[in-house]
Design a protein around this motif. Sequence first.
Motif, PDB file in Angstrom:
ATOM      1  N   LEU A 134       0.849  -1.189   0.000  1.00 38.95           N
ATOM      2  CA  LEU A 134       0.000   0.000   0.000  1.00 38.95           C
ATOM      3  C   LEU A 134       0.882   1.235   0.000  1.00 38.95           C
ATOM      4  N   THR A 135       0.551   2.208  -0.850  1.00 37.56           N
ATOM      5  CA  THR A 135       1.435   3.368  -1.012  1.00 37.56           C
ATOM      6  C   THR A 135       1.171   4.478  -0.011  1.00 37.56           C
ATOM      7  N   ALA A 136       0.030   4.469   0.697  1.00 39.92           N
ATOM      8  CA  ALA A 136      -0.219   5.474   1.734  1.00 39.92           C
ATOM      9  C   ALA A 136       0.426   5.019   3.027  1.00 39.92           C
ATOM     10  N   PRO A 137       1.302   5.822   3.620  1.00 43.10           N
ATOM     11  CA  PRO A 137       2.021   5.366   4.817  1.00 43.10           C
ATOM     12  C   PRO A 137       1.121   5.266   6.034  1.00 43.10           C
ATOM     13  N   ARG A 138       1.310   4.212   6.804  1.00 44.89           N
ATOM     14  CA  ARG A 138       0.595   4.003   8.063  1.00 44.89           C
ATOM     15  C   ARG A 138       1.536   3.301   9.032  1.00 44.89           C
ATOM     16  N   THR A 139       1.236   3.467  10.316  1.00 43.75           N
ATOM     17  CA  THR A 139       2.086   2.833  11.324  1.00 43.75           C
ATOM     18  C   THR A 139       1.989   1.318  11.243  1.00 43.75           C
ATOM     19  N   LEU A 140       0.771   0.804  11.142  1.00 48.84           N
ATOM     20  CA  LEU A 140       0.552  -0.640  11.046  1.00 48.84           C
ATOM     21  C   LEU A 140       0.152  -0.995   9.624  1.00 48.84           C
ATOM     22  N   ASN A 141       1.040  -0.733   8.685  1.00 50.16           N
ATOM     23  CA  ASN A 141       0.736  -1.007   7.290  1.00 50.16           C
ATOM     24  C   ASN A 141       1.005  -2.471   6.960  1.00 50.16           C
ATOM     25  N   VAL A 142       0.450  -2.900   5.834  1.00 46.13           N
ATOM     26  CA  VAL A 142       0.648  -4.279   5.393  1.00 46.13           C
ATOM     27  C   VAL A 142       2.117  -4.476   5.033  1.00 46.13           C
TER      28      VAL A 142
END
Length: 948
Positions: A134-142
Amino acid sequence: MMLGPFLFGAPLALIGLIALPVIWYILRATPPAPKEADLPSLRLLDDYTAQEEEPARTPWWILLLRLVAAAAAIIGLSQPVYAPGASPASESSGPVLVVLDNGWTSAARWSEMRTVAASALDGEARNTPAHLLLTAPRTLNVDPAERLSKTELPQRVNSLDPVSWDVDRANALERLDASGLQPGRIFWITDGLTPDTAIPFARDLAARAPLSIYAAPPRGPVAITGLSSDAEGASVELTRAALASDATYFVSALTLDGAAIGTAQAAFTEGNATALAGFDIPAAALARVARFQITGADGAGAVWLWDSSARSRRVGLVSGDATAQPLLSDMHYVRKALEPFASITEGDIVDLIAANPDAIIMTDIGRLSPDVEADVAAWVEKGGALIRFAGPRMAAQSDSLVPTPLRRSSRAIGGALTWEEPQSIGSFPDGSPFAGLSAPEDLKIRQQVLARPDPELANRTWARLTDGSPLVTAAPRGQGMLVLFHVTAGPDWSDVSYSGLFVEMLRRAIAAGRGEAVADAEGTYSPDIVLNGYGRLVSPDSSATPVAAADFADITPSEANPPGLYRGPAGTRAINAGDGATIRLMTDWPASARLLGDAEARSLRLGGPLLGLAGLLLAIDLIVALAIAGRLPLPGRASQAVIGVLALASLGVIAAPSADAQQPYRPSPYGYGISPGYGADINVKGEIDKATEAALDMRLAYIPTGDASVDRATLAGLRGLSLMLYRRTSVEPAEPHEVNPETDALDVYPVIFIGLSDAAAPLSADAVRRLNDYLRNGGALFIDTRRGGDAASTNNFADLERVLSGLDTPPLEPVPTDHVLTRSFYLLDGFPGRYENRRLWIESSGIGEKTERRGDGVSRLIIGDADYLAAWAVDERGRPIYSVDGGDEQREMARRFGINLIMYVLTGNYKEDQVHIPALLERLGQGDEGEDDFNIDDIPRIQDGGPQ
């Protein structure tokens, strides 16, 4: 398969081209059909033995026509695509990497993108693994290294939603490198925007493995990218990606709870990426607006949140001028400037402090008494804004409630003791709330009070004259603010009060109440309510963090700081996803990538045109064959006569409705035919949402109960009532709407119906709260419990407490016999539905007690149990669906009650004014000695139940 710039989706169909020589040979050996003609003289040759002759060949151009048709059909079935510069991904083994853009710009086509991503392994081997990036950054990303099976990939993708911040493709590549994954094939599903980052990202992916790209950019406006407002309204800027054609869209101005204040149109012209939607609505209404939203568009960028700096303020006015001519006082100019966007209260300072307004404005009050000064100082420290205007009294003396010390005398400019020529307004410092305003050059300042030199004077100056003298100064005091205009509020010392600039300066100055619209360098703003990826307001989750006041202006939406409203020392501030965003389409795709979706815009699919060409050629061949065979004779006189008769008959059929339209329409009392034109909606160009449809066309609405049979009966009942209104009154309702009280705008409907079922599920607390707001704002709610029974049975409203728990129900009473509901359109002596002799309950009139009532006296809540909706219900042909106890006569009376009900809701209780006719006649001089004997019953009216 690929041949040069041509891609073939079904290449095996090209094997059919082998049959072309066979078709050519067969057609060449088969002559055209001979013409048949009966010649009597040929009977002499009946005994003649015919010699065998070689048949004539088919003409070459017919051969060519048929061969081209066959070739076009075969090639068309192979699904060819002309795609210069693109090539299919080469066959490879290994895992498939699915790259998914899940930023806020993906929300418009998220369902499509999610479906494509879920099918990324279709056609692969059963054991082929997939990995998700996934290209949108998140703390708990895939984690891209996580292995997903063919069944796990759709489940994981379908659980995803877009986020309300932008993608970070460079961060996505870093996460991919850190995972150590070596994919055998990459499938990138993208929003097709932001080429600045998309181009290097696509090239990097193409260098790692064979790349396929599915692009799905938004087709409508992408975002609201800016907003400007003044005393006359607001204007929002919409930005789109596709510039090919003209387009029109709508923007709604909404309150925080979703009530629509107004709608504006934004028209894009061909080649332009931006368009403006202007809201020319009163400032008092504009101050209630909390957000602007593009109608029919999803995504956080389609919503623009408006923080509290433009909200309606409560302002107290205190004048030091005791003139007997209020139109000549300084306060008159202040009052006129504030009226459009503030709630004004005038009175004593002590009374105003007790009312605790957002701001208090004082004109030419030099010194307050010590006790009043202490009270005002305490009120300011708690968050109030004290705005003062200078004058002769302040020039002589002042108290401590000023932002900076003043000199004892005023500065006269251009007078007998002139210092210099009258001055113009110079500049507004960047940190001033007035920054961005434009001052006309012809505004002159002739006199002012001067501030003493002070090291903090520059920081406290909000506006200066051209010579650098402070015109407006301000300083914080506790949580509040002291603001001083160094001139009078009227035209005695300056021309400022004559200009629109005065309105804007006051509007921004009173926003300093409660510490808002102030350049606060300290403190933090905590998320109060945020937007999700679809553009809906939700509560912030644990990942949302406060923002330092000094950093707020430069904040970029992210997981830690999502778009939304943040509350802090200066009220509320907004972070908007589309603020200043640049929207551009990606067009420079890698030549080695396989293009799918909208990325194929520069390619051309040839299958359809080729099949169409084959059909056209075959049709031409058929016409030619019929012509050669003599099967297409020219129309003779008989044929022309038949055509003429048919044409005249068609004209007669067309003219017949026109003749009927001239006759007046007189519906039968018990007729069930659908009236011409009923249900026709206004044709609006472009897609509009439900609230806009209800605003354009009056519609009845109902709340579904979850019981399919009851909901069908309710909808059929409202359709029947709408039909009767259309046929018998000037009210022309459109198709009824089903509304969800939790999400839909309710204020656009004059009345909402609920048909309760035995198993109706209770409404949520949020739905009941919005229904309460709807009723308080003037809406009407009709509840049909459908219980019926005999006349002796009591009304049972137990379901109301179960289904509508928390509804603000006023005291109820049976409808009096002389109530306006009995004569709002028809004269009625009862309110039958499917059952007769049932009582109807409305809000109590409140006689002898204080009861909150709507301004026009219409009951907000109407409850009955006679199953009225079933009595009104009709099918698609306008025929009754359900039986009625009293037959057609009772059904007719039920319909008349329905019409009375809608007229009552729409027009109020104006007919009750008939009781004032004697007094009106007396005032008009029409009364005579016998006027005391005047009786309202003497007014002629229709006694047979006809309309008044």
